[in-house]
Design a protein around this motif. Structure first.
Motif, PDB file in Angstrom:
ATOM      1  N   PRO A   1      66.656   2.413 -13.715  1.00  0.00           N
ATOM      2  CA  PRO A   1      67.276   3.277 -12.880  1.00  0.00           C
ATOM      3  C   PRO A   1      66.981   4.755 -13.416  1.00  0.00           C
ATOM      4  O   PRO A   1      67.086   5.620 -12.794  1.00  0.00           O
ATOM      5  CB  PRO A   1      68.714   2.764 -12.934  1.00  0.00           C
ATOM      6  N   SER A   2      66.950   4.993 -14.577  1.00  0.00           N
ATOM      7  CA  SER A   2      66.838   6.344 -15.459  1.00  0.00           C
ATOM      8  C   SER A   2      65.527   6.801 -15.054  1.00  0.00           C
ATOM      9  O   SER A   2      65.325   8.018 -14.848  1.00  0.00           O
ATOM     10  CB  SER A   2      67.203   6.269 -16.841  1.00  0.00           C
ATOM     11  N   SER A   3      64.390   5.785 -14.929  1.00  0.00           N
ATOM     12  CA  SER A   3      63.144   6.366 -14.816  1.00  0.00           C
ATOM     13  C   SER A   3      63.171   6.795 -13.179  1.00  0.00           C
ATOM     14  O   SER A   3      62.217   7.715 -13.180  1.00  0.00           O
ATOM     15  CB  SER A   3      62.098   5.059 -14.751  1.00  0.00           C
ATOM     16  N   PHE A   4      63.982   6.129 -12.259  1.00  0.00           N
ATOM     17  CA  PHE A   4      64.007   6.478 -10.955  1.00  0.00           C
ATOM     18  C   PHE A   4      64.402   8.053 -10.984  1.00  0.00           C
ATOM     19  O   PHE A   4      63.812   8.782 -10.268  1.00  0.00           O
ATOM     20  CB  PHE A   4      64.796   5.840 -10.070  1.00  0.00           C
ATOM     21  N   LEU A   5      65.493   8.425 -11.711  1.00  0.00           N
ATOM     22  CA  LEU A   5      66.136   9.789 -11.818  1.00  0.00           C
ATOM     23  C   LEU A   5      65.041  10.815 -12.197  1.00  0.00           C
ATOM     24  O   LEU A   5      64.865  11.843 -11.696  1.00  0.00           O
ATOM     25  CB  LEU A   5      67.168   9.706 -12.668  1.00  0.00           C
ATOM     26  N   PHE A   6      64.299  10.439 -13.401  1.00  0.00           N
ATOM     27  CA  PHE A   6      63.458  11.380 -13.812  1.00  0.00           C
ATOM     28  C   PHE A   6      62.548  11.423 -13.087  1.00  0.00           C
ATOM     29  O   PHE A   6      61.813  12.674 -12.667  1.00  0.00           O
ATOM     30  CB  PHE A   6      62.764  10.697 -15.130  1.00  0.00           C
ATOM     31  N   THR A   7      61.726  10.603 -12.219  1.00  0.00           N
ATOM     32  CA  THR A   7      60.773  10.574 -11.157  1.00  0.00           C
ATOM     33  C   THR A   7      61.279  11.344  -9.943  1.00  0.00           C
ATOM     34  O   THR A   7      60.553  12.399  -9.630  1.00  0.00           O
ATOM     35  CB  THR A   7      60.243   9.410 -10.764  1.00  0.00           C
ATOM     36  N   TRP A   8      62.509  11.456  -9.615  1.00  0.00           N
ATOM     37  CA  TRP A   8      63.092  12.018  -8.560  1.00  0.00           C
ATOM     38  C   TRP A   8      63.087  13.496  -8.893  1.00  0.00           C
ATOM     39  O   TRP A   8      62.933  14.354  -8.138  1.00  0.00           O
ATOM     40  CB  TRP A   8      64.348  11.451  -8.049  1.00  0.00           C
ATOM     41  N   VAL A   9      63.820  13.862  -9.898  1.00  0.00           N
ATOM     42  CA  VAL A   9      63.924  15.197 -10.468  1.00  0.00           C
ATOM     43  C   VAL A   9      62.416  15.956 -10.652  1.00  0.00           C
ATOM     44  O   VAL A   9      62.506  16.956 -10.016  1.00  0.00           O
ATOM     45  CB  VAL A   9      64.603  15.177 -11.901  1.00  0.00           C
ATOM     46  N   GLN A  10      61.512  15.109 -11.015  1.00  0.00           N
ATOM     47  CA  GLN A  10      60.303  15.859 -11.159  1.00  0.00           C
ATOM     48  C   GLN A  10      59.702  16.014  -9.524  1.00  0.00           C
ATOM     49  O   GLN A  10      58.952  17.081  -9.524  1.00  0.00           O
ATOM     50  CB  GLN A  10      59.298  15.014 -11.695  1.00  0.00           C
ATOM     51  N   ALA A  11      59.754  15.245  -8.682  1.00  0.00           N
ATOM     52  CA  ALA A  11      59.517  15.438  -7.341  1.00  0.00           C
ATOM     53  C   ALA A  11      59.987  16.687  -6.598  1.00  0.00           C
ATOM     54  O   ALA A  11      59.389  17.505  -5.775  1.00  0.00           O
ATOM     55  CB  ALA A  11      59.757  14.191  -6.643  1.00  0.00           C
ATOM     56  N   GLY A  86      76.922   4.135 -24.144  1.00  0.00           N
ATOM     57  CA  GLY A  86      77.441   2.957 -23.956  1.00  0.00           C
ATOM     58  C   GLY A  86      79.033   3.016 -23.125  1.00  0.00           C
ATOM     59  O   GLY A  86      79.607   2.252 -23.037  1.00  0.00           O
ATOM     60  N   LEU A  87      79.050   4.440 -22.798  1.00  0.00           N
ATOM     61  CA  LEU A  87      80.494   4.640 -22.162  1.00  0.00           C
ATOM     62  C   LEU A  87      80.486   4.206 -20.497  1.00  0.00           C
ATOM     63  O   LEU A  87      81.617   4.151 -19.940  1.00  0.00           O
ATOM     64  CB  LEU A  87      80.882   5.941 -22.183  1.00  0.00           C
ATOM     65  N   ALA A  88      79.316   4.189 -19.935  1.00  0.00           N
ATOM     66  CA  ALA A  88      79.334   4.163 -18.499  1.00  0.00           C
ATOM     67  C   ALA A  88      77.965   3.284 -18.114  1.00  0.00           C
ATOM     68  O   ALA A  88      77.151   3.296 -18.599  1.00  0.00           O
ATOM     69  CB  ALA A  88      79.429   5.668 -17.765  1.00  0.00           C
ATOM     70  N   VAL A  89      78.369   2.751 -16.652  1.00  0.00           N
ATOM     71  CA  VAL A  89      77.219   2.137 -16.136  1.00  0.00           C
ATOM     72  C   VAL A  89      77.067   2.710 -14.710  1.00  0.00           C
ATOM     73  O   VAL A  89      77.981   2.992 -13.985  1.00  0.00           O
ATOM     74  CB  VAL A  89      77.326   0.584 -16.077  1.00  0.00           C
ATOM     75  N   GLU A  90      75.808   2.693 -14.139  1.00  0.00           N
ATOM     76  CA  GLU A  90      75.689   3.133 -12.852  1.00  0.00           C
ATOM     77  C   GLU A  90      76.191   2.174 -11.846  1.00  0.00           C
ATOM     78  O   GLU A  90      76.217   0.804 -11.965  1.00  0.00           O
ATOM     79  CB  GLU A  90      74.177   3.286 -12.629  1.00  0.00           C
ATOM     80  N   HIS A  91      76.847   2.841 -10.903  1.00  0.00           N
ATOM     81  CA  HIS A  91      77.403   1.705  -9.803  1.00  0.00           C
ATOM     82  C   HIS A  91      76.301   2.209  -8.575  1.00  0.00           C
ATOM     83  O   HIS A  91      75.975   1.549  -7.593  1.00  0.00           O
ATOM     84  CB  HIS A  91      78.727   2.158  -9.495  1.00  0.00           C
ATOM     85  N   PRO A 111      67.830  20.000  -2.653  1.00  0.00           N
ATOM     86  CA  PRO A 111      68.198  18.748  -2.963  1.00  0.00           C
ATOM     87  C   PRO A 111      69.560  18.363  -3.336  1.00  0.00           C
ATOM     88  O   PRO A 111      70.081  19.181  -4.251  1.00  0.00           O
ATOM     89  CB  PRO A 111      67.222  18.428  -4.299  1.00  0.00           C
ATOM     90  N   LYS A 112      70.179  17.149  -3.231  1.00  0.00           N
ATOM     91  CA  LYS A 112      71.493  16.935  -3.540  1.00  0.00           C
ATOM     92  C   LYS A 112      71.253  15.602  -4.067  1.00  0.00           C
ATOM     93  O   LYS A 112      70.738  14.484  -3.728  1.00  0.00           O
ATOM     94  CB  LYS A 112      72.624  16.940  -2.582  1.00  0.00           C
ATOM     95  N   LEU A 113      72.044  15.323  -5.300  1.00  0.00           N
ATOM     96  CA  LEU A 113      71.916  13.954  -6.104  1.00  0.00           C
ATOM     97  C   LEU A 113      73.503  13.628  -6.284  1.00  0.00           C
ATOM     98  O   LEU A 113      74.358  14.369  -6.982  1.00  0.00           O
ATOM     99  CB  LEU A 113      71.120  14.185  -7.318  1.00  0.00           C
ATOM    100  N   GLU A 114      73.983  12.460  -5.972  1.00  0.00           N
ATOM    101  CA  GLU A 114      75.326  12.162  -6.482  1.00  0.00           C
ATOM    102  C   GLU A 114      75.211  10.678  -7.108  1.00  0.00           C
ATOM    103  O   GLU A 114      74.462   9.801  -6.663  1.00  0.00           O
ATOM    104  CB  GLU A 114      76.127  11.705  -5.000  1.00  0.00           C
ATOM    105  N   VAL A 115      75.964  10.687  -8.209  1.00  0.00           N
ATOM    106  CA  VAL A 115      75.819   9.307  -8.912  1.00  0.00           C
ATOM    107  C   VAL A 115      77.237   9.018  -9.065  1.00  0.00           C
ATOM    108  O   VAL A 115      78.040   9.808  -9.569  1.00  0.00           O
ATOM    109  CB  VAL A 115      75.017   9.621 -10.424  1.00  0.00           C
ATOM    110  N   VAL A 116      77.461   7.584  -8.870  1.00  0.00           N
ATOM    111  CA  VAL A 116      78.784   7.151  -9.129  1.00  0.00           C
ATOM    112  C   VAL A 116      78.548   6.127 -10.505  1.00  0.00           C
ATOM    113  O   VAL A 116      77.895   5.376 -10.505  1.00  0.00           O
ATOM    114  CB  VAL A 116      79.327   6.254  -8.209  1.00  0.00           C
ATOM    115  N   LEU A 117      79.379   6.567 -11.525  1.00  0.00           N
ATOM    116  CA  LEU A 117      79.455   5.856 -12.780  1.00  0.00           C
ATOM    117  C   LEU A 117      80.909   5.112 -12.806  1.00  0.00           C
ATOM    118  O   LEU A 117      81.709   5.860 -12.626  1.00  0.00           O
ATOM    119  CB  LEU A 117      79.157   6.675 -13.901  1.00  0.00           C
ATOM    120  N   ARG A 118      80.734   3.824 -13.663  1.00  0.00           N
ATOM    121  CA  ARG A 118      81.966   3.309 -13.848  1.00  0.00           C
ATOM    122  C   ARG A 118      81.890   2.962 -15.333  1.00  0.00           C
ATOM    123  O   ARG A 118      81.110   2.879 -15.848  1.00  0.00           O
ATOM    124  CB  ARG A 118      81.914   1.860 -13.208  1.00  0.00           C
TER     125      ARG A 118
END
Length: 155
Positions: A1-11, A86-91, A111-118
Protein backbone atom coordinates in the motif's frame (compact mmCIF):
# COMPACT_ATOMS: atom_id res chain seq x y z
CA UNK A 1 0.00 0.00 0.00
CA UNK A 2 2.75 2.53 0.74
CA UNK A 3 4.28 2.01 -2.72
CA UNK A 4 0.85 2.81 -4.16
CA UNK A 5 0.83 6.12 -2.27
CA UNK A 6 4.34 6.98 -3.41
CA UNK A 7 3.49 6.18 -7.04
CA UNK A 8 0.28 8.17 -6.84
CA UNK A 9 2.07 11.22 -5.37
CA UNK A 10 4.68 11.06 -8.13
CA UNK A 11 1.99 10.93 -10.81
CA UNK A 12 0.18 13.89 -9.27
CA UNK A 13 3.35 15.93 -9.07
CA UNK A 14 4.06 15.26 -12.75
CA UNK A 15 0.54 16.56 -13.54
CA UNK A 16 -0.06 13.68 -15.92
CA UNK A 17 -2.94 14.35 -18.31
CA UNK A 18 -3.54 10.61 -18.62
CA UNK A 19 -4.13 10.40 -14.89
CA UNK A 20 -6.52 13.34 -15.03
CA UNK A 21 -8.55 11.65 -17.76
CA UNK A 22 -8.96 8.46 -15.75
CA UNK A 23 -9.40 9.89 -12.26
CA UNK A 24 -11.64 12.95 -12.63
CA UNK A 25 -14.72 12.43 -10.53
CA UNK A 26 -17.79 14.12 -11.98
CA UNK A 27 -19.91 14.13 -8.82
CA UNK A 28 -18.98 16.52 -6.00
CA UNK A 29 -16.99 15.01 -3.17
CA UNK A 30 -19.11 15.04 -0.03
CA UNK A 31 -17.68 16.49 3.15
CA UNK A 32 -16.93 13.80 5.68
CA UNK A 33 -18.36 14.06 9.17
CA UNK A 34 -15.79 11.66 10.62
CA UNK A 35 -15.12 12.58 14.27
CA UNK A 36 -11.41 11.86 13.80
CA UNK A 37 -11.03 13.89 10.60
CA UNK A 38 -7.82 15.86 10.07
CA UNK A 39 -7.54 18.23 7.12
CA UNK A 40 -3.81 18.38 6.37
CA UNK A 41 -2.29 21.50 4.83
CA UNK A 42 1.22 22.83 4.32
CA UNK A 43 0.63 25.61 6.85
CA UNK A 44 1.40 23.55 9.97
CA UNK A 45 4.45 21.41 10.69
CA UNK A 46 4.06 17.73 9.90
CA UNK A 47 4.72 16.77 13.53
CA UNK A 48 1.71 18.76 14.73
CA UNK A 49 -0.44 16.53 12.51
CA UNK A 50 1.36 13.49 13.88
CA UNK A 51 0.58 14.50 17.49
CA UNK A 52 -3.02 15.31 16.61
CA UNK A 53 -3.35 11.94 14.85
CA UNK A 54 -2.11 10.02 17.88
CA UNK A 55 -4.52 11.89 20.17
CA UNK A 56 -7.51 11.27 17.88
CA UNK A 57 -6.57 7.61 17.38
CA UNK A 58 -6.56 7.17 21.16
CA UNK A 59 -9.87 9.01 21.45
CA UNK A 60 -11.81 7.54 18.49
CA UNK A 61 -9.88 4.43 17.43
CA UNK A 62 -9.89 5.65 13.83
CA UNK A 63 -8.83 8.79 11.96
CA UNK A 64 -9.43 10.14 8.50
CA UNK A 65 -6.56 12.12 7.00
CA UNK A 66 -7.48 14.32 4.06
CA UNK A 67 -5.31 16.56 1.88
CA UNK A 68 -5.55 18.58 -1.32
CA UNK A 69 -2.86 19.40 -3.86
CA UNK A 70 0.63 19.94 -2.54
CA UNK A 71 -0.39 18.95 1.01
CA UNK A 72 -0.84 15.34 -0.16
CA UNK A 73 2.85 14.56 0.39
CA UNK A 74 2.66 15.86 3.98
CA UNK A 75 -0.37 13.70 4.65
CA UNK A 76 1.33 10.62 3.18
CA UNK A 77 4.33 11.25 5.47
CA UNK A 78 2.06 11.43 8.54
CA UNK A 79 0.25 8.21 7.57
CA UNK A 80 3.48 6.35 6.85
CA UNK A 81 5.10 7.45 10.14
CA UNK A 82 2.06 6.24 12.11
CA UNK A 83 2.26 2.90 10.31
CA UNK A 84 6.04 2.62 10.73
CA UNK A 85 5.76 3.27 14.48
CA UNK A 86 3.20 0.44 14.64
CA UNK A 87 0.43 2.76 15.85
CA UNK A 88 -1.97 2.49 12.91
CA UNK A 89 -3.05 0.28 10.04
CA UNK A 90 -4.63 1.36 6.75
CA UNK A 91 -8.32 0.77 6.43
CA UNK A 92 -9.27 2.72 3.29
CA UNK A 93 -7.61 4.93 0.67
CA UNK A 94 -9.60 7.17 -1.64
CA UNK A 95 -8.26 9.36 -4.42
CA UNK A 96 -10.14 11.95 -6.44
CA UNK A 97 -9.46 14.94 -8.61
CA UNK A 98 -11.52 18.02 -7.85
CA UNK A 99 -12.42 20.22 -10.82
CA UNK A 100 -10.58 23.52 -10.93
CA UNK A 101 -12.55 26.55 -9.85
CA UNK A 102 -13.18 29.39 -12.29
CA UNK A 103 -11.68 32.06 -10.02
CA UNK A 104 -8.28 30.41 -9.73
CA UNK A 105 -5.46 31.40 -12.05
CA UNK A 106 -3.99 27.90 -12.09
CA UNK A 107 -6.00 25.54 -14.23
CA UNK A 108 -6.41 21.81 -14.03
CA UNK A 109 -7.94 19.45 -11.53
CA UNK A 110 -6.72 19.44 -7.92
CA UNK A 111 -5.77 16.03 -6.46
CA UNK A 112 -7.39 14.94 -3.21
CA UNK A 113 -6.30 11.99 -1.10
CA UNK A 114 -8.15 10.57 1.89
CA UNK A 115 -6.79 7.80 4.09
CA UNK A 116 -8.63 6.15 6.95
CA UNK A 117 -6.33 4.64 9.57
CA UNK A 118 -7.36 2.48 12.50
CA UNK A 119 -5.56 1.91 15.77
CA UNK A 120 -3.22 -1.04 15.57
CA UNK A 121 -3.65 -3.85 18.11
CA UNK A 122 -0.38 -2.66 19.73
CA UNK A 123 -1.42 1.02 19.92
CA UNK A 124 -2.31 1.15 23.62
CA UNK A 125 0.82 -0.73 24.71
CA UNK A 126 3.09 1.43 22.52
CA UNK A 127 1.53 4.67 23.79
CA UNK A 128 1.80 3.49 27.41
CA UNK A 129 5.49 2.68 26.87
CA UNK A 130 6.03 6.10 25.29
CA UNK A 131 4.31 7.82 28.26
CA UNK A 132 6.44 5.81 30.72
CA UNK A 133 9.67 6.81 28.96
CA UNK A 134 8.53 10.44 28.82
CA UNK A 135 7.83 10.41 32.57
CA UNK A 136 11.30 8.92 33.22
CA UNK A 137 12.95 11.66 31.15
CA UNK A 138 11.06 14.35 33.04
CA UNK A 139 11.93 12.74 36.38
CA UNK A 140 15.64 12.51 35.47
CA UNK A 141 15.61 16.13 34.29
CA UNK A 142 14.09 17.29 37.58
CA UNK A 143 16.44 15.07 39.61
CA UNK A 144 19.47 16.50 37.79
CA UNK A 145 18.29 20.07 38.43
CA UNK A 146 17.71 19.55 42.19
CA UNK A 147 21.36 18.81 43.25
CA UNK A 148 22.52 21.92 41.43
CA UNK A 149 20.03 24.03 43.40
CA UNK A 150 21.02 22.30 46.64
CA UNK A 151 24.70 22.99 46.03
CA UNK A 152 23.93 26.65 45.43
CA UNK A 153 22.21 26.78 48.84
CA UNK A 154 25.34 25.37 50.54
CA UNK A 155 27.67 28.01 49.13
Amino acid sequence: PSSFLFTWVQAVQQNSQEMADTMVETRPVEASRHPGRIQVSNKQPMFSYLSQSKRLLAEHGEIELSALGLAVSTMVSVAELLKKEGLAVEHRIRTTLLPSSEDRVRSGPKPKLEVVLRKSPEFDALMAEHARKQAERVEKGEAAAQPAQGQADLA
